[in-house]
Design a protein around this motif. Structure first.
Motif, mmCIF file in Angstrom:
data_model
loop_
_atom_site.group_PDB
_atom_site.id
_atom_site.type_symbol
_atom_site.label_atom_id
_atom_site.label_comp_id
_atom_site.label_asym_id
_atom_site.label_seq_id
_atom_site.Cartn_x
_atom_site.Cartn_y
_atom_site.Cartn_z
ATOM 1 N N ARG A 195 4.855 12.539 16.106
ATOM 2 C CA ARG A 195 3.584 12.086 15.545
ATOM 3 C C ARG A 195 3.604 10.568 15.439
ATOM 4 N N VAL A 196 2.489 9.939 15.791
ATOM 5 C CA VAL A 196 2.368 8.488 15.708
ATOM 6 C C VAL A 196 1.607 8.124 14.439
ATOM 7 N N ASP A 197 2.199 7.259 13.651
ATOM 8 C CA ASP A 197 1.529 6.757 12.455
ATOM 9 C C ASP A 197 1.423 5.235 12.579
ATOM 10 N N THR A 198 0.975 4.589 11.534
ATOM 11 C CA THR A 198 0.769 3.147 11.590
ATOM 12 C C THR A 198 1.270 2.494 10.307
ATOM 13 N N PHE A 199 1.363 1.183 10.334
ATOM 14 C CA PHE A 199 1.831 0.405 9.197
ATOM 15 C C PHE A 199 0.654 -0.252 8.473
ATOM 16 N N TYR A 287 5.399 0.348 5.738
ATOM 17 C CA TYR A 287 4.975 1.730 5.974
ATOM 18 C C TYR A 287 4.798 2.428 4.639
ATOM 19 N N HIS A 288 3.669 3.116 4.506
ATOM 20 C CA HIS A 288 3.411 3.938 3.335
ATOM 21 C C HIS A 288 2.632 5.150 3.804
ATOM 22 N N VAL A 296 -5.482 6.660 0.743
ATOM 23 C CA VAL A 296 -4.304 5.861 1.055
ATOM 24 C C VAL A 296 -3.690 5.375 -0.256
ATOM 25 N N LEU A 297 -2.378 5.560 -0.382
ATOM 26 C CA LEU A 297 -1.647 5.061 -1.541
ATOM 27 C C LEU A 297 -0.910 3.796 -1.139
ATOM 28 N N PHE A 298 -0.946 2.804 -2.002
ATOM 29 C CA PHE A 298 -0.351 1.513 -1.680
ATOM 30 C C PHE A 298 0.977 1.341 -2.414
ATOM 31 N N PRO A 299 1.951 0.697 -1.768
ATOM 32 C CA PRO A 299 3.239 0.485 -2.431
ATOM 33 C C PRO A 299 3.127 -0.520 -3.563
ATOM 34 N N GLU A 300 4.130 -0.530 -4.410
ATOM 35 C CA GLU A 300 4.153 -1.504 -5.503
ATOM 36 C C GLU A 300 4.356 -2.912 -4.941
ATOM 37 N N GLY A 301 3.831 -3.882 -5.658
ATOM 38 C CA GLY A 301 4.061 -5.270 -5.299
ATOM 39 C C GLY A 301 3.045 -5.875 -4.360
ATOM 40 N N VAL A 302 1.974 -5.138 -4.029
ATOM 41 C CA VAL A 302 0.983 -5.690 -3.093
ATOM 42 C C VAL A 302 -0.337 -6.016 -3.802
ATOM 43 N N ARG A 309 -5.252 -1.440 7.116
ATOM 44 C CA ARG A 309 -4.648 -0.263 7.743
ATOM 45 C C ARG A 309 -5.552 0.179 8.883
ATOM 46 N N GLY A 310 -4.979 0.292 10.088
ATOM 47 C CA GLY A 310 -5.750 0.710 11.240
ATOM 48 C C GLY A 310 -5.576 2.188 11.542
ATOM 49 N N PHE A 311 -6.107 2.602 12.667
ATOM 50 C CA PHE A 311 -6.002 3.987 13.138
ATOM 51 C C PHE A 311 -4.780 4.088 14.044
ATOM 52 N N PRO A 312 -3.969 5.128 13.914
ATOM 53 C CA PRO A 312 -2.780 5.243 14.766
ATOM 54 C C PRO A 312 -3.121 5.217 16.249
ATOM 55 N N LEU A 313 -2.260 4.593 17.029
ATOM 56 C CA LEU A 313 -2.474 4.460 18.464
ATOM 57 C C LEU A 313 -2.421 5.826 19.143
#
Length: 348
Positions: A195-199, A287-288, A296-302, A309-313
């Motif tokens: 599976r392809v995901d994105t950053f 990556y999250h 979408v859940l965001f990591p701490e510190g941002v 966040r884009g769409f996976p290729l």
């Protein structure tokens, strides 16, 4: 000409059934004796992965000469980060060529190849990860252990491990099989099973209000405020988060470029003055996990940073880029399942 996968003359692996794999970020040779089990016989390894969210995939593990990563036989798919390359080179030299996990390679499909090969021969090592369950077993062709040809006429590319592969291959350049950098451990899987995901793209913000940021982005996107941070559902769409507000962005310009390539070539230079994502410290990729339905859940510190966040290729576009010898920007893709560090270890 076929590329041959070579068996491990020996290998190390984690003990069966560990709850947590050894920490290998700082190398493997410095870990206490007995951390890994050494096997002194020649073999390939089969890695079978069962995803907790459904589905499975199967990979074949062995050794490839580093030259295959320099002469275009094995193709990269994205650019490397300068800081990561420097750290990886230092780590590989200090660890004498040892690697804590194999490079993940992709071909379009291995189904026909597996159909003509025997089953794994046993000695399973099991590990239950956070998202996947892994079973590592010996595998060998019928008859004597020998190199096996990989599927002919299929593109072979790096999915994960660009920095390890490039650093190792540069160190091995011009050296023979006696070099500790000559062989690279790999696991090869079919792209039709992963599976392809994105950053997330995390950008250090200038002192802009949300309205100022949106004004600067409008030449490139149509913008719609949204109540919740849902992941994009198609190519050309992005999620923007800034100061606790969320926006759905749709690219105005039709292009054959990938979303990440277009963003790097147009939006980042024009809006943020970022011209080289390999070295510019104002942008990072994190990556999250996000389910297709979100939110979408965001990591701490941002908090307070600009997040895209884009769409996976899509897989077909991924292989078109590879076939055209085009490299994507760093951290354009994340392939799942990941191969965990410390399960299968190569120590020359």
């Amino acid at each position: 000409m076929s590329l041959y996968l070579h068996p491990f003359p020996h290998h190390h692996h984690a003990p069966d059934g560990l709850q947590a794999l050894p920490y290998t970020r700082n190398g493997v040779r410095q870990l206490p004796a007995g951390t890994f089990l050494k096997k002194e016989y020649p073999t390939f390894k089969e890695l079978y992965v069962t995803r907790h969210f459904g589905g499975s995939c199967r990979g074949i593990c062995g050794l490839l000469p580093s030259a295959a990563f320099l002469d275009g036989t094995v193709k990269p798919h994205e650019q490397t980060l300068n800081s990561r390359l420097a750290r990886q080179r230092e780590l590989i030299i200090g660890d004498g060529g040892a690697l804590a996990k194999p490079i993940l390679l992709l071909v379009p499909s291995l189904k026909d190849w597996w159909a003509d090969t025997p089953e794994a021969t046993g000695n399973p090592v099991r590990f239950a990860g956070i998202d996947n369950d892994y079973v590592l077993q010996d595998w060998a062709p019928e008859g004597p252990i020998r190199p096996v040809p990989l599927p002919p006429d299929q593109t072979i590319c790096i999915a994960d491990g660009h920095h390890r592969a490039e650093s190792h291959a540069r160190l091995a350049s011009g050296q023979g099989p006696e070099s500790p950098f000559y062989w690279l451990p790999v696991v090869i899987m079919g792209a039709d099973e992963v599976r392809v995901d994105t950053f997330l793209r995390i950008i250090e913000p200038p002192d802009w209000s949300p309205a100022e940021l949106l004004d600067k982005l409008r030449p490139f996107f149509s913008i719609e405020p949204v109540a919740r941070p849902r992941p994009p559902q198609q190519t050309g769409d992005w999620l923007l988060a800034y100061r606790c507000d969320f926006y759905h962005l749709s690219r105005r310009e039709a292009t054959d470029d990938t979303d990440s390539g277009w963003l790097n070539a147009t939006v980042l230079p024009a809006v943020f003055g970022i011209t080289d994502t390999r070295s510019d410290e104002r942008i990072s990729s994190v990556y999250h996990k996000a389910s297709p339905d979100g939110p979408v859940l965001f990591p701490e510190g941002v908090e307070g940073k600009i997040i895209l966040r884009g769409f996976p290729l899509p897989e077909a576009q991924f292989f078109r880029e590879i076939a055209a010898n085009r490299c994507l920007p760093p951290k354009s893709t994340r392939f799942e399942p990941r191969v965990p560090s410390g399960l299968l270890v190569w120590i020359p």
